[in-house]
Scaffold this active site. Structure first.
Site, PDB file in Angstrom:
ATOM      1  N   ALA A 264     -41.952 -34.104  28.458  1.00 38.37           N
ATOM      2  CA  ALA A 264     -43.278 -33.544  28.259  1.00 38.37           C
ATOM      3  C   ALA A 264     -43.064 -32.131  27.737  1.00 38.37           C
ATOM      4  O   ALA A 264     -42.437 -31.307  28.399  1.00 38.37           O
ATOM      5  CB  ALA A 264     -44.061 -33.527  29.565  1.00 38.37           C
TER       6      ALA A 264
ATOM      7  N   LYS B 171     -28.214 -30.453   8.667  1.00 34.32           N
ATOM      8  CA  LYS B 171     -29.600 -30.045   8.421  1.00 34.32           C
ATOM      9  C   LYS B 171     -29.609 -28.526   8.238  1.00 34.32           C
ATOM     10  O   LYS B 171     -29.150 -27.789   9.117  1.00 34.32           O
ATOM     11  CB  LYS B 171     -30.486 -30.475   9.590  1.00 34.32           C
TER      12      LYS B 171
ATOM     13  N   GLY C  52     -32.643 -27.067   2.980  1.00 32.45           N
ATOM     14  CA  GLY C  52     -32.482 -28.491   2.727  1.00 32.45           C
ATOM     15  C   GLY C  52     -31.461 -29.142   3.635  1.00 32.45           C
ATOM     16  O   GLY C  52     -31.431 -28.883   4.850  1.00 32.45           O
TER      17      GLY C  52
ATOM     18  N   ASP D  91     -35.617 -33.871  14.205  1.00 31.58           N
ATOM     19  CA  ASP D  91     -35.650 -35.254  14.702  1.00 31.58           C
ATOM     20  C   ASP D  91     -36.290 -36.179  13.676  1.00 31.58           C
ATOM     21  O   ASP D  91     -35.853 -37.321  13.480  1.00 31.58           O
ATOM     22  CB  ASP D  91     -36.418 -35.327  16.022  1.00 31.58           C
TER      23      ASP D  91
END
Length: 375
Positions: A78, A288, A293, A322
Site C-alpha cells: 500500500a 533504465k 532513455g 516497473d
C-alpha cells in the site's frame, strides 16, 4: 557458474492490438516464445511467526497451451502518497499538500502493467489480512491479473511504503516490508513452482527475500523460461547463486552504480559498470536511464539504445521503471525484436509518468499503440 547465451536478433514482427488470453498447460517442456533469445535449461528456510495463511479465494484459472503467461513474483504494497514542495531537512516538520493511499509495490506494479496490457499475467506474492491487503488485491484483480497464487498471511501486515512526491514529479520512497519479507514457506508450493515453469517469462525484483527469488529463478531456468531480475528493492549485494539463473538483469543507473561500486554518471561509465555485470555471469543487462532513455547491453555486441519518449507533462515518476520493465517483458514474450521491445517499453513509461500513482498510471495496450503510431 551457469552459462547464458547472448541474444541472436531476428526480423521484427508486427504489433497486434489484440492477443489471445489462453494460458499454457502445466508442463515442464521448455518454452521460448521469442526467437531473439536462447536459453539454457537445469531451499532455504525463512522464519515465520505464524502460518495461518490462505490463498486468494479466486478459483484456479484453467491453463491451456496457447499463450504462456507473464509470471511476476514479488512485492505488494500500500503506497501512502504525500505531495510536498520539497523534502524536509533534518529535524524539520513540513506540511503536505495532499495525501492518499494507493496500491503499489514493484511486484504488484509489474503484474498490473502486464494485465492492463491485455497479456495473461499471474502474480505470486503475499499480503496481510488487513485493509491494505484488500486494497492491493482489488487493484490487481481490477487490472486483470490472475490471483490464484496470491497468499493472505495472518502474522504480518501488508507491506507499505511512504512516497514523498515533489512538485517536479520526482519522488523519494521509504519501504516497510511487512508480508513481503515475512512468513514465506521454506519451500514454495508445487502449484506456485508449476506456474513458474509454465510461464513465457518470469519477472523478479528485490523487495522479497532473496531465497524466494532463487527458488523461482532456479525453477524457471530448469524449464527453459527466461528470467528478468529488476534490481530495485534491497540495496544489499546480489548473490552469485541468484545471478546464475538470471537471463536479463535490469537496474537503473543508480542501482547499477551501487551494486558494482563504479561511477555511472556518463554512458561510458555505465558501459564499464555493465562489463562488471557481464563478468558476474549476466550476459544481458537492460539499464533504465530515466530521462536519457534506456540501453540493452549484450556481451560481445554493441549496446542497443532507446531514447526517451517525451511526456507532455511529468506528474509522477513512481512506477515508471516497473512499467518499463514489465512492458519490455510483454513485448519480448510476444516475440518482438529487441528494438521494438525497447520502443514499446519507452512508450508505456512515457504514458505512466503523466498519471499520479503507480498501478493507476499503468497504461492500457491501446494507449501505448496509439502513442507509437503517433510518433
Amino acid at each position: 557458474m551457469t552459462s547464458m547465451r547472448a541474444i541472436a536478433f531476428s526480423p521484427s514482427q508486427q504489433w497486434d492490438s489484440k492477443i489471445q488470453t489462453h494460458l499454457p498447460n502445466h508442463s515442464n517442456t521448455p518454452i521460448n516464445t521469442n526467437p531473439n533469445l536462447q536459453f539454457k535449461t537445469t531451499r532455504h528456510p525463512l522464519p515465520c511467526f505464524s502460518l495461518d495463511s490462505s490463498k486468494s479465494q479466486t478459483p484456479l484459472t484453467p491453463i491451456t497451451p496457447t499463450t504462456p503467461p507473464l509470471v511476476v513474483v514479488g512485492s505488494a504494497n500500500a503506497d501512502i502518497y504525500v505531495e510536498i514542495e520539497r523534502l524536509p531537512k533534518e529535524g524539520e516538520t513540513i506540511s503536505a499538500k495532499t495525501g492518499q493511499t494507493l496500491a503499489g509495490g514493484k511486484g504488484a506494479n509489474q503484474a498490473a502493467c502486464g494485465g492492463k496490457l491485455a497479456y495473461p499475467t499471474y502474480f505470486v506474492g503475499q499480503v496481510g489480512q488487513d485493509a491494505h491487503g484488500k486494497l492491493v488485491t482489488d487493484a490487481l484483480r481490477g487490472g486483470g491479473v490472475h490471483l490464484d497464487h496470491l497468499t493472505s498471511v495472518a502474522a504480518a501486515p501488508t507491506g507499505h511504503a511512504v512516497v514523498m512526491l515533489q512538485s517536479d514529479g520526482q519522488n523519494s520512497i521509504i519501504i516497510v516490508g511487512g508480508a513481503n519479507m515475512r512468513c514465506w514457506p521454506e519451500r514454495l508450493s508445487d502449484e506456485d513452482l508449476r506456474v513458474v515453469r509454465s510461464a513465457g517469462i518470469v519477472l523478479l525484483q528485490r523487495e522479497i527475500p532473496e531465497v524466494v527469488n532463487i527458488q523461482v529463478a532456479k525453477a524457471a531456468k530448469s524449464a527453459g523460461v527466461p528470467v528478468i531480475l529488476d534490481a530495485g528493492g534491497m540495496d544489499t549485494p546480489i548473490s552469485q547463486e541468484l545471478l546464475n539463473y538470471v537471463d536479463i538483469f535490469s537496474p537503473n543507473e543508480t542501482e547499477l552504480g551501487r551494486l558494482t561500486g563504479m561511477p555511472t554518471e556518463s554512458f561510458e561509465q555505465i558501459s564499464n559498470a555493465v562489463v562488471k555485470c557481464h563478468k558476474m555471469g549476466v550476459k544481458q543487462v537492460l539499464v533504465k536511464l530515466g530521462d536519457k532513455g534506456s540501453a540493452l547491453f549484450v556481451e560481445g555486441n554493441e549496446p542497443i539504445k532507446q531514447p526517451v519518449i517525451s511526456a507532455a507533462k511529468v506528474l509522477d515518476t513512481t512506477g515508471a521503471g516497473d512499467t518499463f520493465t514489465a512492458s519490455f517483458a510483454v513485448a519480448f514474450v510476444e516475440g518482438k525484436s529487441i528494438k521494438e521491445c525497447l520502443r514499446f517499453a519507452a512508450a508505456a513509461a512515457s504514458l505512466c509518468v503523466q498519471v499520479k500513482g503507480a498501478i493507476p498510471s499503468m497504461p492500457e495496450r491501446k494507449s501505448v499503440l496509439n502513442l507509437l503510431q503517433s510518433l
